[in-house]
Motif scaffolding. Structure first.
Motif, PDB file in Angstrom:
ATOM      1  N   GLU A 173       0.823  -1.208   0.000  1.00 12.40           N
ATOM      2  CA  GLU A 173       0.000   0.000   0.000  1.00 12.40           C
ATOM      3  C   GLU A 173       0.858   1.260   0.000  1.00 12.40           C
ATOM      4  N   ASP A 174       2.159   1.106  -0.236  1.00  8.95           N
ATOM      5  CA  ASP A 174       3.067   2.240  -0.243  1.00  8.95           C
ATOM      6  C   ASP A 174       2.626   3.239  -1.311  1.00  8.95           C
ATOM      7  N   ARG A 175       2.500   4.492  -0.930  1.00 11.64           N
ATOM      8  CA  ARG A 175       2.039   5.529  -1.846  1.00 11.64           C
ATOM      9  C   ARG A 175       3.049   5.839  -2.939  1.00 11.64           C
ATOM     10  N   ARG A 176       4.240   5.363  -2.811  1.00 10.52           N
ATOM     11  CA  ARG A 176       5.266   5.656  -3.803  1.00 10.52           C
ATOM     12  C   ARG A 176       5.302   4.609  -4.907  1.00 10.52           C
ATOM     13  N   THR A 177       4.237   3.842  -5.055  1.00 11.45           N
ATOM     14  CA  THR A 177       4.210   2.825  -6.103  1.00 11.45           C
ATOM     15  C   THR A 177       4.188   3.500  -7.461  1.00 11.45           C
ATOM     16  N   PRO A 178       4.754   2.857  -8.448  1.00  5.45           N
ATOM     17  CA  PRO A 178       4.775   3.455  -9.774  1.00  5.45           C
ATOM     18  C   PRO A 178       3.345   3.637 -10.313  1.00  5.45           C
ATOM     19  N   ARG A 179       3.166   4.614 -11.144  1.00  5.77           N
ATOM     20  CA  ARG A 179       1.855   4.927 -11.712  1.00  5.77           C
ATOM     21  C   ARG A 179       1.239   3.720 -12.410  1.00  5.77           C
ATOM     22  N   GLU A 180       2.059   2.842 -12.995  1.00  2.00           N
ATOM     23  CA  GLU A 180       1.560   1.676 -13.718  1.00  2.00           C
ATOM     24  C   GLU A 180       0.785   0.721 -12.806  1.00  2.00           C
ATOM     25  N   SER A 181       1.059   0.757 -11.516  1.00  2.00           N
ATOM     26  CA  SER A 181       0.391  -0.172 -10.609  1.00  2.00           C
ATOM     27  C   SER A 181      -0.943   0.377 -10.113  1.00  2.00           C
ATOM     28  N   ARG A 182      -1.293   1.581 -10.538  1.00  2.00           N
ATOM     29  CA  ARG A 182      -2.554   2.196 -10.145  1.00  2.00           C
ATOM     30  C   ARG A 182      -3.665   1.819 -11.125  1.00  2.00           C
ATOM     31  N   LEU A 183      -4.881   2.153 -10.735  1.00  2.00           N
ATOM     32  CA  LEU A 183      -6.038   1.922 -11.599  1.00  2.00           C
ATOM     33  C   LEU A 183      -5.886   2.754 -12.871  1.00  2.00           C
ATOM     34  N   HIS A 201      -9.773   1.719 -17.288  1.00  2.00           N
ATOM     35  CA  HIS A 201     -10.513   0.832 -16.394  1.00  2.00           C
ATOM     36  C   HIS A 201     -11.486   1.637 -15.531  1.00  2.00           C
ATOM     37  N   ARG A 202     -11.013   2.785 -15.056  1.00  2.00           N
ATOM     38  CA  ARG A 202     -11.875   3.669 -14.266  1.00  2.00           C
ATOM     39  C   ARG A 202     -13.104   4.062 -15.094  1.00  2.00           C
ATOM     40  N   GLU A 203     -12.870   4.461 -16.339  1.00  2.00           N
ATOM     41  CA  GLU A 203     -13.970   4.866 -17.211  1.00  2.00           C
ATOM     42  C   GLU A 203     -14.904   3.703 -17.510  1.00  2.00           C
ATOM     43  N   SER A 204     -14.352   2.518 -17.685  1.00  2.00           N
ATOM     44  CA  SER A 204     -15.167   1.333 -17.937  1.00  2.00           C
ATOM     45  C   SER A 204     -16.062   1.016 -16.733  1.00  2.00           C
ATOM     46  N   ILE A 205     -15.494   1.106 -15.548  1.00  3.71           N
ATOM     47  CA  ILE A 205     -16.270   0.858 -14.322  1.00  3.71           C
ATOM     48  C   ILE A 205     -17.367   1.908 -14.188  1.00  3.71           C
ATOM     49  N   LEU A 206     -17.031   3.170 -14.393  1.00  6.88           N
ATOM     50  CA  LEU A 206     -18.022   4.238 -14.280  1.00  6.88           C
ATOM     51  C   LEU A 206     -19.124   4.090 -15.320  1.00  6.88           C
ATOM     52  N   SER A 207     -18.766   3.651 -16.510  1.00  5.89           N
ATOM     53  CA  SER A 207     -19.764   3.418 -17.553  1.00  5.89           C
ATOM     54  C   SER A 207     -20.720   2.292 -17.151  1.00  5.89           C
ATOM     55  N   ALA A 208     -20.167   1.223 -16.615  1.00  6.39           N
ATOM     56  CA  ALA A 208     -21.006   0.103 -16.166  1.00  6.39           C
ATOM     57  C   ALA A 208     -21.915   0.529 -15.015  1.00  6.39           C
ATOM     58  N   LEU A 209     -21.374   1.323 -14.082  1.00  5.00           N
ATOM     59  CA  LEU A 209     -22.187   1.818 -12.970  1.00  5.00           C
ATOM     60  C   LEU A 209     -23.315   2.709 -13.487  1.00  5.00           C
ATOM     61  N   ALA A 240     -16.188   6.229  -5.027  1.00  2.00           N
ATOM     62  CA  ALA A 240     -14.938   5.534  -4.739  1.00  2.00           C
ATOM     63  C   ALA A 240     -13.999   5.476  -5.940  1.00  2.00           C
ATOM     64  N   VAL A 241     -14.541   5.463  -7.167  1.00  2.88           N
ATOM     65  CA  VAL A 241     -13.667   5.277  -8.331  1.00  2.88           C
ATOM     66  C   VAL A 241     -13.638   6.455  -9.293  1.00  2.88           C
ATOM     67  N   LYS A 242     -14.390   7.511  -9.042  1.00  2.00           N
ATOM     68  CA  LYS A 242     -14.546   8.555 -10.062  1.00  2.00           C
ATOM     69  C   LYS A 242     -13.300   9.387 -10.347  1.00  2.00           C
ATOM     70  N   GLY A 243     -12.425   9.549  -9.403  1.00  2.00           N
ATOM     71  CA  GLY A 243     -11.270  10.415  -9.640  1.00  2.00           C
ATOM     72  C   GLY A 243      -9.984   9.800  -9.144  1.00  2.00           C
ATOM     73  N   GLU A 244      -8.925  10.534  -9.361  1.00  2.08           N
ATOM     74  CA  GLU A 244      -7.613  10.084  -8.894  1.00  2.08           C
ATOM     75  C   GLU A 244      -7.544  10.053  -7.377  1.00  2.08           C
ATOM     76  N   THR A 245      -8.302  10.955  -6.734  1.00  2.00           N
ATOM     77  CA  THR A 245      -8.351  10.979  -5.278  1.00  2.00           C
ATOM     78  C   THR A 245      -9.783  10.712  -4.830  1.00  2.00           C
ATOM     79  N   VAL A 246      -9.936  10.313  -3.589  1.00  2.00           N
ATOM     80  CA  VAL A 246     -11.248  10.054  -3.012  1.00  2.00           C
ATOM     81  C   VAL A 246     -11.527  11.153  -2.002  1.00  2.00           C
TER      82      VAL A 246
END
Length: 124
Positions: free
Chosen positions: A8-18, A22-30, A72-78
């Motif tokens: 859960e380290d916040r310094r993870t590379p951007r590639e390991s994030r959502l 995928h975010r847009e696909s989830i939001l579209s399904a919702l 929970a998934v709409k933006g880069e931050t919650v």
């Protein structure tokens, strides 16, 4: 102490994030499910505790849960306050469908906790 990195380290590379796609696909399904829920609303009114009333409460609970998911998934931050407010709403409606399980008290505790938190807090 382990030398392994905290997953859960916040310094993870951007590639390991959502990923944005995928975010847009989830939001579209919702959004699609949200539209189906609204289209499913029974017409007319129903007496309290009738099957129609229960069905309306169920659909309201699903609607609120979808809003929670979107938050929970709409933006880069919650937005922590927004998320907590949506949790409160879910618990408050769920109390009608699960009487005797102290969900109203849990909803009240969420509201109390909102007063203790930072109103502008966001989580990455």
């Amino acid at each position: 102490m382990s030398n392994e990195a905290d997953p859960e380290d916040r310094r993870t590379p951007r590639e390991s994030r959502l990923k944005q796609e995928h975010r847009e696909s989830i939001l579209s399904a919702l959004k699609e499910v949200h539209e189906r829920v609204h289209a499913s609303q029974p017409e007319g009114s129903s007496p309290k505790l009738s099957q129609g009333w229960v069905d309306r409460r169920r659909l309201l609970l699903v609607d609120l849960a979808l809003h929670l998911c979107e938050e929970a998934v709409k933006g880069e931050t919650v937005g922590t306050r927004e998320l907590a407010e949506k949790v409160h709403s879910v618990l408050y409606v769920a109390k009608d469908l699960a009487p005797g399980h102290a969900l109203e008290k849990a909803a009240e505790l969420v509201l109390e906790a909102l007063g203790e938190g930072d109103p502008d807090a966001h989580v990455d």
